[in-house]
Every structure is written in C-alpha cells, then in structure tokens.
Write an enzyme that holds these catalytic residues in place. Structure first.
Site, PDB file in Angstrom:
ATOM      1  N   GLU A 200       0.849  -1.194   0.000  1.00 57.52           N
ATOM      2  CA  GLU A 200       0.000   0.000   0.000  1.00 57.52           C
ATOM      3  C   GLU A 200       0.877   1.233   0.000  1.00 57.52           C
ATOM      4  OE1 GLU A 200      -2.367  -0.656   3.562  1.00 57.52           O
ATOM      5  OE2 GLU A 200      -0.905   0.361   4.827  1.00 57.52           O
ATOM      6  N   ASN A 235       8.180   0.482  14.294  1.00 58.35           N
ATOM      7  CA  ASN A 235       6.729   0.344  14.111  1.00 58.35           C
ATOM      8  C   ASN A 235       6.033  -0.220  15.333  1.00 58.35           C
ATOM      9  OD1 ASN A 235       6.633   1.357  11.469  1.00 58.35           O
ATOM     10  ND2 ASN A 235       7.320  -0.611  10.677  1.00 58.35           N
ATOM     11  N   GLU A 275      -7.698   1.026  13.951  1.00 60.01           N
ATOM     12  CA  GLU A 275      -6.504   1.872  13.826  1.00 60.01           C
ATOM     13  C   GLU A 275      -6.524   2.671  12.521  1.00 60.01           C
ATOM     14  OE1 GLU A 275      -3.276  -0.654  16.420  1.00 60.01           O
ATOM     15  OE2 GLU A 275      -3.068  -0.769  14.248  1.00 60.01           O
ATOM     16  N   GLU A 288      -6.037  -1.076  10.212  1.00 58.40           N
ATOM     17  CA  GLU A 288      -6.445  -2.432  10.549  1.00 58.40           C
ATOM     18  C   GLU A 288      -7.337  -2.359  11.778  1.00 58.40           C
ATOM     19  OE1 GLU A 288      -3.721  -5.056  12.347  1.00 58.40           O
ATOM     20  OE2 GLU A 288      -2.693  -3.509  13.498  1.00 58.40           O
ATOM     21  N   ASN A 290      -7.917  -4.298  15.431  1.00 59.36           N
ATOM     22  CA  ASN A 290      -7.432  -5.297  16.379  1.00 59.36           C
ATOM     23  C   ASN A 290      -8.621  -5.792  17.182  1.00 59.36           C
ATOM     24  OD1 ASN A 290      -4.748  -5.047  15.572  1.00 59.36           O
ATOM     25  ND2 ASN A 290      -4.433  -3.303  16.916  1.00 59.36           N
ATOM     26  N   PHE A 348      17.650   0.150  20.959  1.00 62.58           N
ATOM     27  CA  PHE A 348      16.513  -0.503  21.611  1.00 62.58           C
ATOM     28  C   PHE A 348      16.549  -2.028  21.505  1.00 62.58           C
ATOM     29  CE2 PHE A 348      15.134   3.719  20.186  1.00 62.58           C
ATOM     30  CZ  PHE A 348      14.809   4.279  21.405  1.00 62.58           C
TER      31      PHE A 348
HETATM   32  P1  ADP Z   1       0.538  -4.108  13.057  1.00 61.48           P
HETATM   33  O1  ADP Z   1      -0.496  -5.134  12.811  1.00 61.48           O
HETATM   34  O2  ADP Z   1       1.905  -4.673  13.048  1.00 61.48           O
HETATM   35  O3  ADP Z   1       0.225  -3.258  14.228  1.00 61.48           O
HETATM   36  P2  ADP Z   1      -0.230  -1.856  11.400  1.00 61.48           P
HETATM   37  O4  ADP Z   1      -0.798  -1.979  10.034  1.00 61.48           O
HETATM   38  O5  ADP Z   1      -1.149  -1.474  12.484  1.00 61.48           O
HETATM   39  O6  ADP Z   1       0.513  -3.190  11.760  1.00 61.48           O
HETATM   40  O7  ADP Z   1       0.975  -0.831  11.343  1.00 61.48           O
HETATM   41  C1  ADP Z   1       1.818  -0.596  12.431  1.00 61.48           C
HETATM   42  C2  ADP Z   1       2.483   0.771  12.281  1.00 61.48           C
HETATM   43  O8  ADP Z   1       3.187   0.890  11.044  1.00 61.48           O
HETATM   44  C3  ADP Z   1       1.502   1.925  12.266  1.00 61.48           C
HETATM   45  O9  ADP Z   1       1.231   2.360  13.549  1.00 61.48           O
HETATM   46  C4  ADP Z   1       2.214   2.964  11.448  1.00 61.48           C
HETATM   47  O10 ADP Z   1       3.128   3.650  12.245  1.00 61.48           O
HETATM   48  C5  ADP Z   1       3.006   2.179  10.452  1.00 61.48           C
HETATM   49  N1  ADP Z   1       2.297   2.040   9.164  1.00 61.48           N
HETATM   50  C6  ADP Z   1       1.551   1.010   8.777  1.00 61.48           C
HETATM   51  N2  ADP Z   1       1.076   1.196   7.528  1.00 61.48           N
HETATM   52  C7  ADP Z   1       1.527   2.382   7.113  1.00 61.48           C
HETATM   53  C8  ADP Z   1       1.391   3.148   5.903  1.00 61.48           C
HETATM   54  N3  ADP Z   1       0.687   2.711   4.871  1.00 61.48           N
HETATM   55  N4  ADP Z   1       1.994   4.341   5.829  1.00 61.48           N
HETATM   56  C9  ADP Z   1       2.726   4.796   6.864  1.00 61.48           C
HETATM   57  N5  ADP Z   1       2.899   4.133   8.027  1.00 61.48           N
HETATM   58  C10 ADP Z   1       2.319   2.936   8.165  1.00 61.48           C
HETATM   59  P1  ADP Z   2      -1.170  -2.789  20.412  1.00 60.97           P
HETATM   60  O1  ADP Z   2      -1.645  -2.437  19.008  1.00 60.97           O
HETATM   61  O2  ADP Z   2      -2.188  -3.333  21.349  1.00 60.97           O
HETATM   62  O3  ADP Z   2      -0.284  -1.797  21.025  1.00 60.97           O
HETATM   63  P2  ADP Z   2       1.040  -4.260  19.500  1.00 60.97           P
HETATM   64  O4  ADP Z   2       0.859  -4.159  18.021  1.00 60.97           O
HETATM   65  O5  ADP Z   2       2.130  -3.528  20.139  1.00 60.97           O
HETATM   66  O6  ADP Z   2      -0.345  -3.999  20.178  1.00 60.97           O
HETATM   67  O7  ADP Z   2       1.086  -5.770  19.930  1.00 60.97           O
HETATM   68  C1  ADP Z   2       0.660  -6.167  21.218  1.00 60.97           C
HETATM   69  C2  ADP Z   2       1.287  -7.443  21.596  1.00 60.97           C
HETATM   70  O8  ADP Z   2       0.724  -8.484  20.865  1.00 60.97           O
HETATM   71  C3  ADP Z   2       2.736  -7.495  21.353  1.00 60.97           C
HETATM   72  O9  ADP Z   2       3.258  -8.251  22.391  1.00 60.97           O
HETATM   73  C4  ADP Z   2       2.874  -8.186  20.026  1.00 60.97           C
HETATM   74  O10 ADP Z   2       4.092  -8.874  19.972  1.00 60.97           O
HETATM   75  C5  ADP Z   2       1.697  -9.118  20.073  1.00 60.97           C
HETATM   76  N1  ADP Z   2       1.042  -9.330  18.795  1.00 60.97           N
HETATM   77  C6  ADP Z   2       0.289  -8.466  18.122  1.00 60.97           C
HETATM   78  N2  ADP Z   2      -0.224  -9.007  17.029  1.00 60.97           N
HETATM   79  C7  ADP Z   2       0.228 -10.284  17.010  1.00 60.97           C
HETATM   80  C8  ADP Z   2       0.045 -11.388  16.129  1.00 60.97           C
HETATM   81  N3  ADP Z   2      -0.693 -11.303  15.036  1.00 60.97           N
HETATM   82  N4  ADP Z   2       0.663 -12.531  16.421  1.00 60.97           N
HETATM   83  C9  ADP Z   2       1.424 -12.632  17.508  1.00 60.97           C
HETATM   84  N5  ADP Z   2       1.620 -11.643  18.381  1.00 60.97           N
HETATM   85  C10 ADP Z   2       1.045 -10.483  18.140  1.00 60.97           C
HETATM   86 MG    MG Z   3      -1.385  -2.150  14.473  1.00 57.61          MG
END
Ligand code: ADP
Ligand code: ADP
Ligand code: MG
Length: 673
Positions: A200, A235, A275, A288, A290, A348
């Site tokens: 995307e 991220n 989100e 997405e 959650n 980190f």
């Molecule tokens: P996850 O399931 O790992 O949380 P997300 O799709 O929620 O994945 O994305 C996690 C982070 O990555 C977001 O909080 C944002 O900071 C960044 N991100 C994801 N998609 C985009 C995008 N299309 N453009 C810019 N930043 C993005």
């Molecule tokens: P939040 O969006 O609630 O802040 P994070 O994206 O930081 O959550 O993820 C929360 C916790 O869940 C983290 O410990 C991450 O490693 C775990 N987590 C999130 N999505 C998944 C997934 N699809 N599979 C395994 N662990 C996940």
């Molecule tokens: Mg997310």
C-alpha cells in the site's frame, strides 16, 4: 456473570485481568509455562495450571492445553489478553466446541479482521477510508515492483497476517521493493506461518490514531474516543495518550462514526480497536482492526472512567452495554509509557536478566492526578528471552496534558529497576522533549528527534546542579552519621572539612555544606575558581541510606534521583542523565592529579555482539572489503532478527563466530584490519 475465569496469558495483562475479575467476585485460573513458574500472575490467581515448556508454541499458544486447563478447573470463560491466542479464530472455535465462553468477539469478526487484505476490503465496503494500495496477494518480486510503481513511491510492503509491527518494510525505490519483498515475506513466514504480503501507499509523516470500540451481543456498538500512539520505534508503540493533541471534536466524531460502522459491518461484540493513520491535514485512513484488548487500553480507561476488562466480561456473559454513546464523557488527559527490557543506547535491542531491584514510584490519586502501574513482574523475577520484553506500563492522568506529562517525568525518575538495561532513561528524556510537549508528533518522531540513536544527555545547568547537590548531601550525611556513632574510642575527635569537590564527568564543582542530619540542608555550589558562579540549593528530604531513590524537594520543586553507591561516590540517574558523581576533599583532589590514568581498550576494530543472541548468518568472509551500511551478520534475540551493519568502510581481517553460535553481549564476531 461467570463464577470462574481462566486467563490465557502471562505478564502484566494477565495480572491486570485478574484484578478486575477479583473485584467482580470471579475466581481466577492462571496458566503458566516452565519459565513462568514463579511469575506474578501465577501468585495472583486463585488457581494455576502448568501448560508446558517455555517456548510459547508449546504452552501459551497450545490451544489443546489451554482448553484442557479450562475443563479441568471448571472455568466457564477464558480471557485471552493480547498477543498469543487473542486473535486466533481456531482458539475461539475450539472454546465454542468445548462449551467455554471466549471473552472476546465472535469468530467471524476475528476472521474478517485478522487478515489485513480482507479487512481492508471490508472497510472499503463499509465506507471507511482506507490507504490507497493493491488489495491482493503478491506473487514475486517482479510483481511487487510493478505494483509499487503503479501506486507510486514510497510504498509499504506488509504481511497480510502481520501484527506487532512485524513483517513490514518501507520502500522508496525499485531496489528497496525487491529487498523488502523478500525480507517481509520471510519474516511473515517465521512470525505468523503465513507469507502472503501486499503493498500500500506509505503515508509520510503520519500519526497513528486509533478508536476504541465496544459492542455487545444485542447489536449495540459505541466508541470511546481515540488514542494517539505516534511515538513508535520499529513500528512498535512506546508512548500512547488519550485524547490525541491533534484531534478536534469534529474529526473525533467522524473517525468514531467510521469505526462504529466497520464494527457493525462485522457484528462486533466485544472491545476492539480500529486503527487509522492520520496526515497533517487530519485526513485519516483505516489501517487495521485489532479484535482484542489493546496494550494501551488504560489511557482510555482513565479518561472515560470505564473498566474495559469488566465491559468485555459482561458482554461475553450476554449482558447489554451499560452505557450509550451519549453517556461517554472524556475527561482530562492520560499518558502511558511502556517500560521495556531493552537498551535504548543500542538501538533498543532487547536485554535480559534478573530484576535485582524493582521499586515502582508512589501510585494512586492525589490532588486530581492519578498514577497507575500495570505490571507483571516482581523484584527477584527474571526477564527471559522467551517472551515480549515489555515488563510494565506506567500511566498518568491529569486535567491537562502537560500536567500528566510533568507527572510522568517525575514518576519515571522515581522508578528503580536494576538488573538489566531498560528504557526508563529514554522515556524520562522524552517527557522533557519540547516537540513531544507541544504535541507535534508523527510516527517518525523518534527517528527525527534522535537521528543518531539515543545517547543519555550530558549533565548541564539545573540538572547538573541538582546532581552535584545530591552527591554532596549524601556524602555529608554519611560523614555526619559516622561521627554520630556512639561508643567510639576516645581520643582526637574526627573532623571533617565541610568543603568538598564533586567530580561529575570531567567537571569539578566546589561545594560548601550547611545543615545536617536532622534539619534542612543547603549546598552552596561554585565560587573560588571551581564550578562557576556561586549559587545556593536548598534540600528537604526523608531519604535514608540504602534507599535507591533520593526523593525530596529541591528549591521547592519535587525531584527523584536514582542513587547507587560506587567507589568514592554515587552513580546517579535523573531525567535520563546517567553519571558517576565522586566526592573528594580538597586534599584528595590535589593527590588525585598524581594518579595514573587507566586507558580504555579500543574496540573500534571489532564487531561486537550487541546483545545475548544466536548467530543466524554471517554475510562476509575474511579479506572482504565492506562499506558503511553493509550487512555483516544476523543475530537472533527475543525472536527478532537483528542485522548488524558496518559502521564505516573497512576490511574484514578475521571471522570469529559461525552460524549457530550462541553469543554473549560484547562477544567478538569480526575483527577488522
Ligand atoms: P501491526 O499489525 O503490526 O500493528 P499496522 O498496520 O497497524 O501493523 O501498522 C503498524 C504501524 O506501522 C503503524 O502504527 C504505522 O506507524 C506504520 N504504518 C503502517 N502502515 C503504514 C502506511 N501505509 N503508511 C505509513 N505508516 C504505516
Ligand atoms: P497494540 O496495538 O495493542 O499496542 P502491539 O501491536 O504492540 O499492540 O502488539 C501487542 C502485543 O501483541 C505485542 O506483544 C505483540 O508482539 C503481540 N502481537 C500483536 N499481534 C500479534 C500477532 N498477530 N501474532 C502474535 N503476536 C502479536
Ligand atoms: Mg497495528
């Protein structure tokens, strides 16, 4: 309501769920792996069931074992927390079959939202604005490049099954798409067992803002306003807050309406989070959903006064939502900082070890300010390599955002954790960062504000004076105490000059002490050639020897400074500044000048292992020339693959490790010519 609940999780979230269950009069069952035998959540629960080895796949992720534990203990419901099985539809289905209630949304909603490609399609249908991109699985690198070029750079390559910031790569060029496609796919495969990726548009300088929704089994869905989580590294969220400093009432309403519309479209019937990423002009795009309780849910709880775990348990038991949209009130401002076992000065990277000391700051509500700690550890516990390195969340709430931030800064300063590296110094610096305080955020914030990575700041100005005054005061108190010991041999009374030289980094400050053991204490700094203009600092404190945090008022302002004794002085930490402060008499300083200086070994010729880990691969061989930025070696730690890159151009002289080696921190991997 249920009479017994099993919590299929560990750490802080398991403890947090147990607290609410207990308040509601529900008995609790913990499950634990071999690594967690002595964990806090096991202690807190009414009953605990062992579920196997440390590896999550054989314990916390093993559906059959958890279902059996529920049956064996007679638990009527299971709360999954976050991570692990919380968004796993097979788990929810297995519970259905076993006649145990899943305290989360229905299976269909989990399935629909668990997949990023499918959920984006659904969102578009529900008239939710989504990030422009290609909504299909990408076969190979060639197709990835073609699609990226259609969308226009920069793009984001994402794992459809992704979560926790894993399996995503930003690409600004064809070359980066080719590389990113491969690495995103393999990370997706190893983290989620599903290697489908899509592409995307990458929204530049976006802010991450999400809406908390709440639904029941009677078709009611409401939203509880937003949380902003733009402060991220890799991220992954580090600091969250509610409300967002960017969002006005109109945007909140628009985002809330879209989030509710999406939740309705999938028949959402629990707590969940939609989100979005938001650009400077407050345009927002769905990222997405959650389908679980979110790590950062406490900030919403503090501004709404609701208990989200309680709401989840009630709707799981079939009750109607207790409030309507018009009853939702958002009051004040809440900040959450995630405390991680990781080294902020080493990009980190995760850190592990025993919690030799764990003393949280004072908690509770006073004068309209609340300090809350959601923690899953105790002093003496261990941070292992097996699970997420997050150990606790510190949350503050106040009528105004800046008050909550100030208070967070003080609480972080007062939080004593020893035994491994953690990110409190980083968070403490962040709380004093001007841009953060103004609220002008983006997900690039950390990268932009700390372009060379995080380095503890050097002591300057007021911070330096506070540190000097505290080192001098402790030394003064300890001398007075020594003098006050009774039953000493008669003879010449011990005399202590009240003038001291405090050495801080390379600076020397002359101090004169006034007052003492039972009264107020004053320190006069500087004057007579050492340490600048003369100035006076007044201290009031109850601190006593052995306490790891020096808390008190300095010139009528509250301060908390970490104090660890070292030879001739104290190791002090305050507002992220970490220094050794040594206290000498004037005569000692004169003699010190005659002491030989110990030279530190030069390690710039070596590639050292930055954390305990396993060598996955070596990308270079002996005699090879490398340029700055080249990948040298891949080390796996905490389930993360870390690529160690060349810091400058060099020639590899020797390779001292091989794939499969388990290395300690600072073990030599390569030697350069
Ligand atoms: P996850 O399931 O790992 O949380 P997300 O799709 O929620 O994945 O994305 C996690 C982070 O990555 C977001 O909080 C944002 O900071 C960044 N991100 C994801 N998609 C985009 C995008 N299309 N453009 C810019 N930043 C993005
Ligand atoms: P939040 O969006 O609630 O802040 P994070 O994206 O930081 O959550 O993820 C929360 C916790 O869940 C983290 O410990 C991450 O490693 C775990 N987590 C999130 N999505 C998944 C997934 N699809 N599979 C395994 N662990 C996940
Ligand atoms: Mg997310």
């Amino acid at each position: 309501m249920f009479s017994k609940l099993l919590i299929a999780n560990r750490g802080e979230i398991a403890c947090r769920i147990i607290k609410t269950a207990r308040r509601l009069g529900i008995k609790t069952v913990a499950v634990y792996s071999e690594a967690d035998r002595d964990a806090l959540h096991v202690d807190m629960a009414d009953e605990a069931v062992p579920i196997g080895p440390a590896q999550a796949t054989q314990s916390y992720l093993d559906i059959a074992k958890i279902v059996n534990a529920a049956k064996a203990t007679g638990a009527e419901a299971i709360h999954p927390g976050y991570g692990f099985l919380s968004e796993n539809p097979d788990f929810a289905r297995a519970l259905d079959k076993a006649g145990v209630v899943f305290a989360g949304p229905n299976v269909k909603a989990i399935e629909a939202m668990g997949d990023k490609i499918q959920s984006k399609k659904l969102a578009a249908k529900a008239k939710v604005s989504t990030v422009p991109g290609h909504l299909g699985v990408i076969k190979d690198a060639k197709e990835a490049v073609k699609i990226a070029e259609e969308i226009g750079y920069p793009v984001m390559i994402k794992a459809s099954a992704g979560g926790g910031g894993k399996g995503m790569r930003i690409a600004y060029s064809r070359k980066e798409v080719e590389e990113g496609f491969g690495s995103s796919k393999s990370e997706a495969k190893s983290s989620f067992g599903d290697d489908r990726v899509f592409i995307e548009k990458y929204i530049e300088e976006p802010r991450h803002i999400e809406i908390q929704v709440l639904g029941d089994k009677h078709g009611n869905v409401i939203h509880l306003g937003e949380r902003e989580c733009s402060i991220q590294r890799r991220n992954q969220k580090v600091v969250e807050e509610a409300p967002s400093p960017l969002i006005d009432a109109k945007t909140r309403e628009a985002m809330g309406a879209q989030a509710v519309s999406l939740a309705r479209a999938v028949g959402y019937d629990s707590a969940g989070t939609v989100e979005f990423i938001v650009d400077r002009d407050r345009n927002f795009y769905f990222l997405e959903m959650n389908t679980r309780l979110q790590v950062e849910h406490p900030v919403t709880e503090l501004v709404t006064g609701l208990d989200l775990v309680e709401e989840m348990l009630k709707v799981a038991a079939g009750e109607k939502l207790s409030i309507k949209q018009k009853d939702v009130r958002l009051a004040g401002s809440a900040i959450e900082t995630r405390i991680y076992a990781e080294d902020p000065t080493r990009n980190f990277l995760p850190s592990t070890g025993r919690l030799v000391r764990y003393k949280p700051p004072p908690l509770g509500t006073e004068g309209g300010i609340t300090t809350r700690l959601d923690s899953g550890v105790e002093e003496g516990g261990e941070i292992s390599v097996y699970y997420d390195p997050m150990i606790a969340k510190l949350i503050t709430h106040a009528p105004k955002r800046l008050t909550a931030i100030e208070h967070m800064g003080n609480a972080l300063d007062a939080f004593a954790i020893d035994g491994f590296r953690h990110n409190i110094p980083f968070l403490a610096v962040l709380m004093r960062n001007e841009r953060w305080r103004e609220g002008s955020l983006s997900t690039k914030f950390i990268a932009e504000e700390f372009p060379e990575g995080f380095k503890p700041p050097r002591p300057k100005g007021e911070v330096r004076d506070v540190l000097v005054a505290i080192a001098a005061s402790i030394d003064h108190l300890s001398n007075q105490r020594r003098r006050a010991i009774t039953q000493q041999m008669h003879g010449e009374p011990v005399r202590f000059a009240e003038i001291r030289i405090v050495e801080l980094v390379e600076e020397r400050v002359r101090v004169t002490m006034e007052g003492g053991l039972d009264g107020p204490l004053s320190v006069v700094l500087g004057g007579e050639g050492t340490g600048g203009k003369k100035r006076k600092i007044n201290l009031a404190t109850d601190w006593w020897f052995g306490v790891p945090v020096f808390e008190g008022m300095i010139n009528s302002k509250p301060v908390a400074v970490q104090v660890r004794p070292i030879l001739n002085g104290y190791h002090l930490t305050y507002q992220g500044v970490e220094v050794a402060a040594r206290v000498f008499t004037e005569r000692e300083t004169e003699l010190m000048a005659k002491m030989p200086v110990k030279v530190r070994p030069d390690t710039s010729k070596y590639l050292l292992c930055p954390m305990p880990g396993l060598v996955v691969s070596l990308n270079v061989s002996e005699g090879q020339e490398v340029v700055a930025g080249d990948a040298l070696c891949v080390v796996e730690a905490m389930k993360m693959e870390n690529v160690l890159k060349a810091e400058r151009d060099a020639k590899v002289a020797k390779v001292l490790a091989k794939p499969g080696d388990s290395l300690n921190v600072d073990a030599v991997i390569l030697e350069f010519a």
